[in-house]
Each structure stands twice: as structure tokens, then as C-alpha cells.
Design an enzyme around this catalytic site. Structure first.
Site, PDB file in Angstrom:
ATOM      1  CE  LYS A   1      -2.189   1.663   3.660  1.00 28.49           C
ATOM      2  NZ  LYS A   1      -3.190   1.891   4.723  1.00 28.49           N
TER       3      LYS A   1
ATOM      4  NE  ARG B   1      -4.896  -1.121   7.208  1.00 32.81           N
ATOM      5  CZ  ARG B   1      -4.002  -0.407   7.871  1.00 32.81           C
ATOM      6  NH1 ARG B   1      -4.216  -0.056   9.133  1.00 32.81           N
ATOM      7  NH2 ARG B   1      -2.885  -0.010   7.272  1.00 32.81           N
TER       8      ARG B   1
ATOM      9  CG  HIS C   1     -13.067  10.234   7.936  1.00 26.88           C
ATOM     10  ND1 HIS C   1     -14.281  10.371   7.297  1.00 26.88           N
ATOM     11  CD2 HIS C   1     -12.427   9.198   7.325  1.00 26.88           C
ATOM     12  CE1 HIS C   1     -14.372   9.461   6.334  1.00 26.88           C
ATOM     13  NE2 HIS C   1     -13.269   8.746   6.330  1.00 26.88           N
TER      14      HIS C   1
ATOM     15  CB  SER D   1      -2.979  12.550  13.827  1.00 29.87           C
ATOM     16  OG  SER D   1      -3.625  13.795  13.992  1.00 29.87           O
TER      17      SER D   1
ATOM     18  CG  MET E   1      -7.084   1.666  17.134  1.00 29.98           C
ATOM     19  SD  MET E   1      -6.281   0.049  17.038  1.00 29.98           S
ATOM     20  CE  MET E   1      -6.337  -0.254  15.273  1.00 29.98           C
ATOM     21  N   GLY E   2      -3.811   5.162  16.742  1.00 32.22           N
ATOM     22  CA  GLY E   2      -3.357   6.319  15.988  1.00 32.22           C
ATOM     23  C   GLY E   2      -1.865   6.432  15.765  1.00 32.22           C
TER      24      GLY E   2
ATOM     25  CG  ASP F   1       0.433   5.695  11.596  1.00 33.00           C
ATOM     26  OD1 ASP F   1       0.903   6.781  12.005  1.00 33.00           O
ATOM     27  OD2 ASP F   1      -0.468   5.630  10.734  1.00 33.00           O
TER      28      ASP F   1
ATOM     29  N   GLY G   1      -2.209  -0.883  17.864  1.00 32.98           N
ATOM     30  CA  GLY G   1      -2.533  -1.125  16.451  1.00 32.98           C
ATOM     31  C   GLY G   1      -1.724  -0.213  15.538  1.00 32.98           C
TER      32      GLY G   1
END
Length: 321
Positions: free
Chosen positions: A67, A111, A138, A199, A219-220, A222, A292
Site C-alpha cells: 500500500k 481495516r 473521520h 494523530s 490505533m493512531g 504509526d 494497532g
């Protein structure tokens, strides 16, 4: 090569299909049947954008690809399009030829939401009734909708740095017929499950904001430097992740590891819980935390399913390359 445009994804990929694909990928990763390639993610020095590549290979599903995409923080305000932009490319593992190009924006949202819900399924207490949301953008609405489909929560509480965005969460609560309450961060002590999806580069959720027995899905984070929760919280919790190498380098665990609060060996694969090789939660008072980081294999699994459905339905566009 097959092309599945972004505009077709909503009619092809459901939240349930994404959940199943992600759960299977986590299990394959833990069993050694699938692995991710090292992530490339960099600030490009233009419009504050982050851009990179995530890829991998799943031997069990014979899915190979990557990706490409990232985060353009000014898109919504200046262009009227979402800030996260991505495209998935699939390749034939037998020949190396390109097989498909798939719009990745909605797939990424689905996902990512699926990953947190898979963690809730396998790590949250069975009697969890209150879900807390940190973040109201979002992606937060995708996280919340998917979580509500997989657990019978009775109440939703939420916090956001910009409170004027909290109606995004309240709308989802109204759709589900559940009460919603805006809280300050100490109020998260009421939550049995917390999903953090921001973020941020500075932690907001503190260790003392989380009650014993809570399950968190962070989950934020990365990218190097991003951070959602106080590192001391990871020291209190049993930590799980999608990919250990990413967790300690670009995920939430990077900070706790850097401060010596936890070690790499303290971070466990969620797939091991799914496969039954790790017990997961062992008591009602245990805090569990899923880091995550987002792995390429999640995108590839969802994209492969979409391509198959698009070909069957005559939606995919075939081009010569």
C-alpha cells in the site's frame, strides 16, 4: 491488470468482511504463514505530508503487494477530500507481474476499525458495557460503528481535543440507540473499553485515567514520534500488537521501550491469542492494551477480497500493462 476504483469499494467491502480478513491475517502472522516488510514512512517536506509504503506476503492466501499513501493534514480544509490517501497494489506471487490496483482510502478505514474490534473480541472483559472514545475525527466514526457491531455496549463516552467534533460520535450513538456523554479525560475511568484514534505527537490519556480491567485499543500511532497514551500506562498493562517490530519502532510502544518501562519481549502478537498460543486476558482486573500500528497485510487481505468480488460482479476494469 485489474483496477478497482475508490468509488466502487463501498459496494464491495463490508465492515464484517474486513473484520474476518483482518482476524485471519493476524492469525497467519502469528503462525508464521504471513509476514510484513519493513515500513517506509517519511515526512516529504511538502504541505506537512507523511508518505510511505507498507507491504508483505501471505503464503497461506498467496497475497503479495503493498500500500502506498499517507497523511495530508490540510486536505479536508483546502481540497475538500479526506486527509488519509492511499492505493493498494497486488502482485502475482508466482510471476511478479502486477495483478491489481485498488483504491485504498475506504479499505484503510475499514481495516483499521476491524483491527481494534478484533482486539476487543479477544481481549476485552466479557461483561464490558461502556466504551470510551479518544478522538472524534473521520476515522473515529469507523472505529465506533465496527465496535458496536461486535459487542453489546450500553453507553458511549467520548473526549476530543476539539470538543466541537464530538457530535460525530454522538451521531453514531444515536444511530445505535445508545446514550452518549462527553467527558474530561479522568472520566475515562468509567470505560470498560477505550479506543484511542488521534494523530497526536503528545500523549493525552494518562495512566491514572484508566481503571483496572480496561481494554485499550491505541490505533493512531504509526510513525516515529507519534504518541497517544502515557508510557507508564503500557507498564501497567499487558501489551499486544499486530506486528512487534512496528510496535516498538513506530507504534505506541516505542516510547515505553525508549524509557525502559517495557522491553520488546513484553509486547505480544494478538494473533497468538487468536491461535490459542497466548492466553490473552487472565483476570478481570488486568489492563490489556492493543497497539494497532497498521500492517500492510491487513490492506492486502481486504484488497484481495475486493478484487475477487469486483471481477465476479463485472465491476473491475481490466487493462494491459
Amino acid at each position: 491488470m485489474w483496477i478497482v476504483p475508490e468509488k466502487e469499494i463501498a459496494a464491495l467491502m463490508t465492515r464484517e468482511a474486513a473484520f474476518d480478513a483482518v482476524e485471519k491475517v493476524f492469525a497467519a502472522m502469528a503462525s508464521g504463514e504471513a509476514y510484513n516488510f519493513p515500513v517506509v514512512r517519511e515526512a516529504i517536506g511538502h504541505v506537512d505530508a507523511l508518505y510511505g509504503f507498507k507491504g508483505g506476503f501471505d503464503r497461506s492466501g498467496l497475497t503479495l503487494g503493498l500500500k502506498a499513501g499517507g497523511y495530508w493534514p490540510h486536505n479536508l480544509e483546502t481540497k475538500g477530500i479526506i486527509n488519509h490517501q492511499s492505493t493498494v497494489f497486488l502482485f502475482d506471487p508466482d510471476t511478479g507481474r502486477v495483478h491489481a490496483m485498488v483504491g485504498g482510502n475506504l479499505l484503510t478505514a475499514l481495516r483499521t476499525a476491524a483491527a481494534s474490534s478484533v482486539s476487543i473480541k479477544h481481549l476485552a472483559r466479557p461483561d464490558a458495557k461502556v466504551i470510551g472514545m479518544i478522538g472524534a475525527g473521520h476515522q473515529a466514526t469507523f472505529q465506533l460503528r465496527t465496535a458496536l457491531e461486535h459487542r453489546d455496549f450500553e453507553k458511549i463516552i467520548g473526549w476530543n481535543l476539539h470538543p466541537e467534533m464530538l457530535p460525530n460520535l454522538e451521531k453514531v450513538a444515536d444511530e445505535a440507540g445508545l446514550p452518549f456523554e462527553a467527558v474530561e479525560l479522568p472520566g475515562m475511568q468509567e470505560a470498560d473499553v477505550i479506543i484511542s484514534i488521534t494523530s497526536s505527537f503528545d500523549w493525552t490519556l494518562g495512566a491514572d485515567h484508566v481503571a483496572p480491567g480496561t481494554h485499550l485499543a491505541c490505533m493512531g500511532t504509526d510513525t516515529k514520534g507519534k504518541q497517544e497514551v502515557e508510557p507508564a500506562l503500557l507498564a501497567r498493562a499487558t501489551v499486544f500488537t499486530d506486528e512487534v517490530a512496528q510496535s516498538i519502532s513506530i507504534g505506541e510502544a516505542q516510547h515505553a521501550v525508549a524509557e525502559g518501562l517495557i522491553a520488546e519481549g513484553d509486547v505480544h502478537q494478538l494473533g497468538a491469542v487468536i491461535n490459542g498460543t497466548h492466553p490473552g486476558r487472565t483476570s478481570d482486573d488486568e489492563i490489556t492494551l492493543f497497539d494497532g500500528t497498521g500492517v500492510g497485510l491487513q490492506d492486502l487481505a481486504c484488497a484481495a477480497a475486493v478484487v475477487e468480488m469486483a471481477i465476479e460482479q463485472g465491476i473491475a476494469i481490466e487493462v494491459d500493462v
